[in-house]
Design a protein around this motif. Structure first.
Motif, PDB file in Angstrom:
ATOM      1  N   MET A 267       2.850  -8.052 -19.114  1.00 33.85           N
ATOM      2  CA  MET A 267       2.055  -8.670 -20.169  1.00 33.85           C
ATOM      3  C   MET A 267       0.797  -9.305 -19.589  1.00 33.85           C
ATOM      4  O   MET A 267       0.821  -9.900 -18.515  1.00 33.85           O
ATOM      5  N   SER A 268      -0.293  -9.204 -20.340  1.00 33.02           N
ATOM      6  CA  SER A 268      -1.529  -9.860 -19.924  1.00 33.02           C
ATOM      7  C   SER A 268      -1.431 -11.354 -20.202  1.00 33.02           C
ATOM      8  O   SER A 268      -0.544 -11.813 -20.937  1.00 33.02           O
ATOM      9  N   GLU A 269      -2.353 -12.122 -19.649  1.00 27.97           N
ATOM     10  CA  GLU A 269      -2.367 -13.567 -19.871  1.00 27.97           C
ATOM     11  C   GLU A 269      -2.570 -13.887 -21.349  1.00 27.97           C
ATOM     12  O   GLU A 269      -1.962 -14.806 -21.887  1.00 27.97           O
ATOM     13  N   LYS A 270      -3.401 -13.080 -22.017  1.00 28.33           N
ATOM     14  CA  LYS A 270      -3.650 -13.298 -23.439  1.00 28.33           C
ATOM     15  C   LYS A 270      -2.387 -13.074 -24.251  1.00 28.33           C
ATOM     16  O   LYS A 270      -2.082 -13.833 -25.184  1.00 28.33           O
ATOM     17  N   GLU A 271      -1.621 -12.037 -23.891  1.00 28.89           N
ATOM     18  CA  GLU A 271      -0.371 -11.753 -24.602  1.00 28.89           C
ATOM     19  C   GLU A 271       0.648 -12.869 -24.378  1.00 28.89           C
ATOM     20  O   GLU A 271       1.387 -13.248 -25.300  1.00 28.89           O
ATOM     21  N   LYS A 272       0.694 -13.399 -23.153  1.00 26.63           N
ATOM     22  CA  LYS A 272       1.615 -14.504 -22.869  1.00 26.63           C
ATOM     23  C   LYS A 272       1.259 -15.734 -23.702  1.00 26.63           C
ATOM     24  O   LYS A 272       2.139 -16.397 -24.265  1.00 26.63           O
ATOM     25  N   GLN A 273      -0.038 -16.050 -23.776  1.00 27.84           N
ATOM     26  CA  GLN A 273      -0.466 -17.210 -24.557  1.00 27.84           C
ATOM     27  C   GLN A 273      -0.148 -17.028 -26.035  1.00 27.84           C
ATOM     28  O   GLN A 273       0.293 -17.969 -26.701  1.00 27.84           O
ATOM     29  N   GLN A 274      -0.357 -15.795 -26.526  1.00 27.52           N
ATOM     30  CA  GLN A 274      -0.044 -15.512 -27.925  1.00 27.52           C
ATOM     31  C   GLN A 274       1.451 -15.663 -28.184  1.00 27.52           C
ATOM     32  O   GLN A 274       1.875 -16.219 -29.204  1.00 27.52           O
ATOM     33  N   GLY A 275       2.276 -15.175 -27.237  1.00 26.40           N
ATOM     34  CA  GLY A 275       3.718 -15.323 -27.374  1.00 26.40           C
ATOM     35  C   GLY A 275       4.150 -16.775 -27.389  1.00 26.40           C
ATOM     36  O   GLY A 275       5.028 -17.175 -28.153  1.00 26.40           O
ATOM     37  N   GLU A 276       3.512 -17.590 -26.550  1.00 23.67           N
ATOM     38  CA  GLU A 276       3.827 -19.018 -26.516  1.00 23.67           C
ATOM     39  C   GLU A 276       3.456 -19.690 -27.841  1.00 23.67           C
ATOM     40  O   GLU A 276       4.209 -20.523 -28.359  1.00 23.67           O
ATOM     41  N   ARG A 277       2.308 -19.308 -28.376  1.00 24.27           N
ATOM     42  CA  ARG A 277       1.873 -19.910 -29.645  1.00 24.27           C
ATOM     43  C   ARG A 277       2.829 -19.541 -30.777  1.00 24.27           C
ATOM     44  O   ARG A 277       3.205 -20.380 -31.592  1.00 24.27           O
ATOM     45  N   VAL A 278       3.215 -18.268 -30.825  1.00 25.02           N
ATOM     46  CA  VAL A 278       4.162 -17.824 -31.854  1.00 25.02           C
ATOM     47  C   VAL A 278       5.479 -18.582 -31.718  1.00 25.02           C
ATOM     48  O   VAL A 278       6.078 -19.023 -32.714  1.00 25.02           O
ATOM     49  N   GLY A 279       5.923 -18.763 -30.486  1.00 24.07           N
ATOM     50  CA  GLY A 279       7.170 -19.493 -30.252  1.00 24.07           C
ATOM     51  C   GLY A 279       7.081 -20.933 -30.709  1.00 24.07           C
ATOM     52  O   GLY A 279       8.019 -21.472 -31.310  1.00 24.07           O
ATOM     53  N   LYS A 280       5.942 -21.581 -30.459  1.00 26.53           N
ATOM     54  CA  LYS A 280       5.760 -22.968 -30.887  1.00 26.53           C
ATOM     55  C   LYS A 280       5.786 -23.077 -32.407  1.00 26.53           C
ATOM     56  O   LYS A 280       6.403 -23.983 -32.966  1.00 26.53           O
ATOM     57  N   VAL A 281       5.108 -22.149 -33.065  1.00 28.49           N
ATOM     58  CA  VAL A 281       5.072 -22.169 -34.531  1.00 28.49           C
ATOM     59  C   VAL A 281       6.476 -21.973 -35.095  1.00 28.49           C
ATOM     60  O   VAL A 281       6.884 -22.652 -36.046  1.00 28.49           O
ATOM     61  N   GLN A 282       7.256 -21.053 -34.498  1.00 25.39           N
ATOM     62  CA  GLN A 282       8.620 -20.818 -34.974  1.00 25.39           C
ATOM     63  C   GLN A 282       9.506 -22.040 -34.752  1.00 25.39           C
ATOM     64  O   GLN A 282      10.308 -22.403 -35.615  1.00 25.39           O
ATOM     65  N   ARG A 283       9.372 -22.676 -33.598  1.00 21.86           N
ATOM     66  CA  ARG A 283      10.158 -23.886 -33.335  1.00 21.86           C
ATOM     67  C   ARG A 283       9.785 -25.001 -34.308  1.00 21.86           C
ATOM     68  O   ARG A 283      10.637 -25.749 -34.778  1.00 21.86           O
ATOM     69  N   PHE A 284       8.483 -25.101 -34.599  1.00 20.61           N
ATOM     70  CA  PHE A 284       8.024 -26.129 -35.534  1.00 20.61           C
ATOM     71  C   PHE A 284       8.587 -25.868 -36.933  1.00 20.61           C
ATOM     72  O   PHE A 284       9.057 -26.784 -37.603  1.00 20.61           O
ATOM     73  N   ALA A 285       8.553 -24.611 -37.371  1.00 15.69           N
ATOM     74  CA  ALA A 285       9.102 -24.257 -38.687  1.00 15.69           C
ATOM     75  C   ALA A 285      10.602 -24.546 -38.739  1.00 15.69           C
ATOM     76  O   ALA A 285      11.118 -25.032 -39.756  1.00 15.69           O
ATOM     77  N   GLN A 286      11.312 -24.249 -37.660  1.00 10.56           N
ATOM     78  CA  GLN A 286      12.748 -24.528 -37.603  1.00 10.56           C
ATOM     79  C   GLN A 286      13.020 -26.022 -37.682  1.00 10.56           C
ATOM     80  O   GLN A 286      13.940 -26.474 -38.355  1.00 10.56           O
TER      81      GLN A 286
END
Length: 336
Positions: A267-286
């Motif tokens: 994964m590129s650095e951009k993809e990793k950052q995007q994955g982290e952001r998606v994970g944060k949003v999902q944790r926040f929604a949970q």
């Protein structure tokens, strides 16, 4: 002093529905119909933007903390719920509000220094000395019924930034949203933790360096997260197993790991950052789904903030300043 917001005078006396606040302001204008017709003023959002700018100018000269500025902004909102603005010199009111807020936030300023700086800033609009500032201070305290303790959203943000692994960029954006909300009526409508959670949500879905970070895109993303959380919250409620969230002090989101982006280990650095952001949003929604947080309130806060940012684009500083200065001069409110 109430350490708990739920037992505070802020919640009991200074939280209004939109209809209640509109009625308060309408009543004040009806009592001063001749003044209102003679001296038209911009909408309240634009007045709040102007007051915010003036407070920050004065605070910078006095080297005041941001929390004192925020408290002063809320004092001004409370005061003008009880007193028609055209009956006062707003420059004296905001100077006094900042002086009083600095006392309450334990970063007091000497009254002579405040007077000196106010004279320098508003030499042609305000004749002030220590006795006049002291008199206005008692006026503010009286109209606010001595309810001077203010609970701010900053504390909730500080408590939750580790739980949601917020980056420095996200914390800065959330702080900016909180600072901006004082230019709206949200502090008079919602508890501080609702504002803080909304600020965190917007910091996660709005990316300052992204071409898609428009108000419309941010609103759509935030609405999607809140709708998802509300649906889950209702499921938890029907099943009787919902968590108590903020009400019980629980702040651990308790969500699983962020989703993978699927491409193996390259994964590129951009993809990793995007994955982290998606994970944060999902944790926040949970987290929202498992708490008893007022999600409808967060939806309204989000809509109001997005609407405010759009309104800010139509703000005319010169026109606002001239309309305020006109009634000050015409009514001789610049004199002792």
């Amino acid at each position: 002093m109430a350490a708990n917001y739920w037992e505070s005078t802020q919640r009991r006396y200074w939280q209004f529905t939109k209809d209640e606040l509109a009625q308060l302001r309408e009543n004040l204008e009806e009592e001063e119909q001749s003044l209102v017709q003679m001296f038209p003023l911009p909408q309240w959002r634009h007045l709040s933007i102007y007051f915010n700018q003036q407070l920050h100018r004065l605070a910078k000269r006095l080297n005041c903390r941001q929390q004192a500025v925020a408290t002063a902004q809320l004092y001004i909102k409370r005061f003008y719920c009880k007193v028609e603005i055209r009956r006062t010199n707003p420059y004296l009111v905001l100077t006094t509000a900042l002086y009083l807020a600095c006392k309450m936030e334990e970063c007091p300023q000497h009254i002579r220094i405040v007077v000196q700086e106010a004279r320098t800033m508003y030499s042609d609009l305000l004749t002030v000395d220590t006795s006049r500032l002291g008199e206005c201070e008692f006026f503010l305290i009286s109209e606010m019924s001595s309810h001077l303790i203010v609970h701010q959203p900053y504390r909730t943000l500080t408590q939750l930034q580790t739980e949601f692994a917020l980056s420095q960029e996200e914390i800065s954006l959330a702080l900016s949203v909180i600072n901006d909300h004082y230019m709206t009526d949200l502090p008079l409508h919602y508890p501080p933790h609702i504002v803080a959670l909304t600020a965190i949500l917007l910091s996660l879905v709005l990316r300052p360096n992204s071409v898609s970070a428009t108000p419309a895109a941010g609103m759509a993303a935030a609405a999607s997260v809140l709708a998802q959380a509300q649906g889950r919250q209702q499921q938890f409620g029907m099943g009787g197993g919902g968590g108590s969230g903020i009400a019980s002090g629980q702040t651990t989101p308790g969500a699983g790991p962020p989703p993978t982006t699927g491409g193996g280990g390259g994964m590129s650095e951009k993809e990793k950052q995007q994955g982290e952001r998606v994970g944060k949003v999902q944790r926040f929604a949970q987290f929202l789904a498992e708490s008893n947080v007022d999600i409808e309130g967060m939806v309204d806060c989000t809509q109001e903030l997005i609407s405010f940012y759009e309104c800010h684009e139509q703000y005319n500083d010169k026109m606002t300043r001239e309309q305020i200065n006109r009634f000050i001069k015409a009514r001789a409110l610049d004199r002792p």
